[in-house]
Scaffold this motif. Structure first.
Motif, PDB file in Angstrom:
ATOM      1  N   GLU A  45     -15.965 -22.415  -5.005  1.00  0.00           N
ATOM      2  CA  GLU A  45     -15.772 -22.973  -6.328  1.00  0.00           C
ATOM      3  C   GLU A  45     -17.052 -22.830  -7.141  1.00  0.00           C
ATOM      4  O   GLU A  45     -18.151 -22.891  -6.600  1.00  0.00           O
ATOM      5  CB  GLU A  45     -15.392 -24.460  -6.235  1.00  0.00           C
ATOM      6  N   SER A  46     -16.886 -22.625  -8.465  1.00  0.00           N
ATOM      7  CA  SER A  46     -18.068 -22.406  -9.294  1.00  0.00           C
ATOM      8  C   SER A  46     -17.923 -23.080 -10.650  1.00  0.00           C
ATOM      9  O   SER A  46     -16.814 -23.384 -11.092  1.00  0.00           O
ATOM     10  CB  SER A  46     -18.313 -20.903  -9.487  1.00  0.00           C
ATOM     11  N   VAL A  47     -19.071 -23.291 -11.300  1.00  0.00           N
ATOM     12  CA  VAL A  47     -19.144 -23.897 -12.624  1.00  0.00           C
ATOM     13  C   VAL A  47     -20.023 -23.001 -13.487  1.00  0.00           C
ATOM     14  O   VAL A  47     -21.115 -22.624 -13.075  1.00  0.00           O
ATOM     15  CB  VAL A  47     -19.760 -25.318 -12.561  1.00  0.00           C
ATOM     16  N   THR A  48     -19.546 -22.664 -14.673  1.00  0.00           N
ATOM     17  CA  THR A  48     -20.343 -21.874 -15.605  1.00  0.00           C
ATOM     18  C   THR A  48     -21.053 -22.826 -16.549  1.00  0.00           C
ATOM     19  O   THR A  48     -20.418 -23.595 -17.269  1.00  0.00           O
ATOM     20  CB  THR A  48     -19.460 -20.888 -16.393  1.00  0.00           C
ATOM     21  N   ILE A  49     -22.381 -22.784 -16.513  1.00  0.00           N
ATOM     22  CA  ILE A  49     -23.217 -23.636 -17.357  1.00  0.00           C
ATOM     23  C   ILE A  49     -24.123 -22.712 -18.146  1.00  0.00           C
ATOM     24  O   ILE A  49     -24.957 -22.012 -17.567  1.00  0.00           O
ATOM     25  CB  ILE A  49     -24.033 -24.636 -16.512  1.00  0.00           C
ATOM     26  N   GLY A  71     -16.366 -30.257 -20.341  1.00  0.00           N
ATOM     27  CA  GLY A  71     -16.127 -29.054 -21.123  1.00  0.00           C
ATOM     28  C   GLY A  71     -16.696 -27.778 -20.541  1.00  0.00           C
ATOM     29  O   GLY A  71     -16.686 -26.737 -21.200  1.00  0.00           O
ATOM     30  N   PHE A  72     -17.186 -27.820 -19.310  1.00  0.00           N
ATOM     31  CA  PHE A  72     -17.701 -26.614 -18.672  1.00  0.00           C
ATOM     32  C   PHE A  72     -16.542 -25.835 -18.049  1.00  0.00           C
ATOM     33  O   PHE A  72     -15.529 -26.415 -17.652  1.00  0.00           O
ATOM     34  CB  PHE A  72     -18.724 -26.960 -17.587  1.00  0.00           C
ATOM     35  N   THR A  73     -16.710 -24.528 -17.939  1.00  0.00           N
ATOM     36  CA  THR A  73     -15.702 -23.679 -17.308  1.00  0.00           C
ATOM     37  C   THR A  73     -15.864 -23.752 -15.801  1.00  0.00           C
ATOM     38  O   THR A  73     -16.943 -23.486 -15.278  1.00  0.00           O
ATOM     39  CB  THR A  73     -15.851 -22.215 -17.773  1.00  0.00           C
ATOM     40  N   CYS A  74     -14.782 -24.114 -15.124  1.00  0.00           N
ATOM     41  CA  CYS A  74     -14.806 -24.246 -13.671  1.00  0.00           C
ATOM     42  C   CYS A  74     -13.790 -23.301 -13.054  1.00  0.00           C
ATOM     43  O   CYS A  74     -12.714 -23.095 -13.604  1.00  0.00           O
ATOM     44  CB  CYS A  74     -14.470 -25.681 -13.264  1.00  0.00           C
ATOM     45  N   ARG A  75     -14.142 -22.746 -11.913  1.00  0.00           N
ATOM     46  CA  ARG A  75     -13.240 -21.854 -11.188  1.00  0.00           C
ATOM     47  C   ARG A  75     -13.097 -22.364  -9.764  1.00  0.00           C
ATOM     48  O   ARG A  75     -14.080 -22.623  -9.080  1.00  0.00           O
ATOM     49  CB  ARG A  75     -13.784 -20.443 -11.164  1.00  0.00           C
ATOM     50  N   GLU A  76     -11.834 -22.485  -9.345  1.00  0.00           N
ATOM     51  CA  GLU A  76     -11.546 -22.907  -7.980  1.00  0.00           C
ATOM     52  C   GLU A  76     -11.343 -21.681  -7.111  1.00  0.00           C
ATOM     53  O   GLU A  76     -11.150 -20.574  -7.600  1.00  0.00           O
ATOM     54  CB  GLU A  76     -10.294 -23.775  -7.948  1.00  0.00           C
ATOM     55  N   LEU A  77     -11.365 -21.898  -5.813  1.00  0.00           N
ATOM     56  CA  LEU A  77     -11.066 -20.818  -4.877  1.00  0.00           C
ATOM     57  C   LEU A  77      -9.613 -20.416  -5.023  1.00  0.00           C
ATOM     58  O   LEU A  77      -8.748 -21.278  -5.135  1.00  0.00           O
ATOM     59  CB  LEU A  77     -11.272 -21.304  -3.429  1.00  0.00           C
ATOM     60  N   PRO A  78      -9.329 -19.115  -5.035  1.00  0.00           N
ATOM     61  CA  PRO A  78      -7.917 -18.726  -5.072  1.00  0.00           C
ATOM     62  C   PRO A  78      -7.250 -19.132  -3.763  1.00  0.00           C
ATOM     63  O   PRO A  78      -7.827 -18.987  -2.688  1.00  0.00           O
ATOM     64  CB  PRO A  78      -7.958 -17.208  -5.229  1.00  0.00           C
TER      65      PRO A  78
END
Length: 103
Positions: free
Chosen positions: A32-36, A71-78
């Protein structure tokens, strides 16, 4: 915004998170990741920096939930696809013969 991470309440703001992550080099992504800003960080790294807690004390989901509310863009594991079920010999033979012709 008030959020709970690892059973502890935190008052987080978007500008506060941006300031905390300034100058922090992103680790290699593996989940999982967060774009800051212009950088993408692993969720656990972000959680460790903003809470000053050990990564084992919280889940990536807690961090993703808090960061997405800010309001940050977050991506979960597929999620892995369900494995295809193997055909029985009868189904295999039927597939090789083809479907009956429409009359």
């Amino acid at each position: 915004m008030r959020c709970v991470i690892a059973r502890f309440p935190f008052d987080l703001t978007k500008s506060g998170v941006l300031e905390s992550m300034k100058g922090i080099k992103p680790e290699q992504l593996s989940g999982e990741s967060v774009t800051i800003g212009r950088r993408t960080y692993p969720a656990k790294q972000v959680g460790q920096v903003i809470t000053r807690q050990d990564r084992r004390d919280f889940s990536a989901g807690e961090v993703l939930r808090a960061m997405s509310q800010l309001g940050f863009t977050c991506r979960e594991l597929p999620r892995p696809a369900a494995p295809a079920r193997a055909r029985t010999p009868m189904q295999q033979a039927s597939a090789l013969l083809g479907a009956p012709a429409a009359v």
